[in-house]
Design a protein around this motif. Sequence first.
Motif, PDB file in Angstrom:
ATOM      1  N   ASP A  49     -79.417  18.760 131.621  1.00  0.00           N
ATOM      2  CA  ASP A  49     -78.981  17.379 131.414  1.00  0.00           C
ATOM      3  C   ASP A  49     -79.548  16.475 132.498  1.00  0.00           C
ATOM      4  O   ASP A  49     -79.822  15.301 132.271  1.00  0.00           O
ATOM      5  N   GLU A  50     -79.703  17.040 133.688  1.00  0.00           N
ATOM      6  CA  GLU A  50     -80.349  16.350 134.790  1.00  0.00           C
ATOM      7  C   GLU A  50     -81.432  17.258 135.353  1.00  0.00           C
ATOM      8  O   GLU A  50     -81.464  18.455 135.065  1.00  0.00           O
ATOM      9  N   THR A  51     -82.314  16.702 136.159  1.00  0.00           N
ATOM     10  CA  THR A  51     -83.356  17.497 136.790  1.00  0.00           C
ATOM     11  C   THR A  51     -83.031  17.672 138.268  1.00  0.00           C
ATOM     12  O   THR A  51     -82.754  16.694 138.967  1.00  0.00           O
ATOM     13  N   GLU A  52     -83.022  18.934 138.730  1.00  0.00           N
ATOM     14  CA  GLU A  52     -82.727  19.238 140.125  1.00  0.00           C
ATOM     15  C   GLU A  52     -83.831  20.120 140.693  1.00  0.00           C
ATOM     16  O   GLU A  52     -84.426  20.931 139.968  1.00  0.00           O
ATOM     17  N   SER A  53     -84.072  19.974 141.980  1.00  0.00           N
ATOM     18  CA  SER A  53     -85.040  20.832 142.657  1.00  0.00           C
ATOM     19  C   SER A  53     -84.381  21.538 143.824  1.00  0.00           C
ATOM     20  O   SER A  53     -83.540  20.963 144.524  1.00  0.00           O
ATOM     21  N   PHE A  54     -84.754  22.802 144.045  1.00  0.00           N
ATOM     22  CA  PHE A  54     -84.199  23.614 145.122  1.00  0.00           C
ATOM     23  C   PHE A  54     -85.349  24.194 145.924  1.00  0.00           C
ATOM     24  O   PHE A  54     -86.230  24.859 145.366  1.00  0.00           O
ATOM     25  N   SER A  55     -85.344  23.940 147.226  1.00  0.00           N
ATOM     26  CA  SER A  55     -86.509  24.274 148.054  1.00  0.00           C
ATOM     27  C   SER A  55     -86.234  25.393 149.048  1.00  0.00           C
ATOM     28  O   SER A  55     -85.081  25.720 149.339  1.00  0.00           O
ATOM     29  N   ASP A  56     -87.309  25.945 149.548  1.00  0.00           N
ATOM     30  CA  ASP A  56     -87.352  26.941 150.608  1.00  0.00           C
ATOM     31  C   ASP A  56     -86.947  28.315 150.095  1.00  0.00           C
ATOM     32  O   ASP A  56     -87.784  29.082 149.645  1.00  0.00           O
TER      33      ASP A  56
END
Length: 296
Positions: A49-56
Amino acid sequence: MKYITGEKTPYTGFEMEVVFKDELFLPEITKDFYTMILFTSCTLTVESDETESFSDYGLLVLAPDHGIRKISVTSKSKNYSVQTLIFSSFGLNVNNKKFPDSFEYEFFKNFDTGYRKVSITPKLLETFTSNFANIESEMNIVQGHLWPCIARSYISELVILLSRNIFLSQIHTQNEDASEKKIKEIIEYFQYSMKDKITLDQVSRMFATNRTTLNSMFNKKYGLSAIAYLNKMRIENASIMLTNTAMPICDIAERTGFTDESYFSKAYKKMTGKTPSEYRLSIPHPHGLVWPEFSL
């Protein structure tokens, strides 16, 4: 890749569909399959429904109805890694259709839709990385005696770790005193080191206290000495293995940090009222069969 462990187990029962991929993989939306995606040195972008980014680095846990349209690696370093583990709750808990309503499965209570990003410490990352490697080895490389049960036991350990991770975050408060903070640190140490030989003197030295103070803190908080609390954690892990695998009791004792099978049996009976064999026999075999002799 799809594995149904009942096809290769040395006796009938304990079927479990489990998929392990050494890559990023988005499973279909289902009614029962959960997913763990472990990633390091990269960024994952999730589109729902939304766009999320997760790093490292971190861990994404997907519910059966995860609602994700697309997941991709949007940036990465040279040594990045993404691994995907898919399993069913029935496969882990052969006498239950869903995760039972108990502490060991707290993370998965009311988790049928969506996904969760787990705040993962370096030590938790190390433990997940090790267990993922063990799962892949048991499924794809070694396939020794009872490999399906051993693979299941590693997945169960990860499930328990996620629940304990919630517990540790819940006992943390901004107003916690020095004693509460030290207890949390010791429990974290127990959580990741319970397979090792741990003594009261060793813990006292490691956390700059003495035996009497250490036991006093745990007794005040939990009504148990520090080592009794550690054994309680070990027995919780052992009970999962006794219920949902046919691993020999001596192997379970070793995996959960007990020095020998005799000590394990005595500690288990003291805490539960039954020996490990008696407890296992009290659990019905998932297919109404007799527990194999090597498992008692």
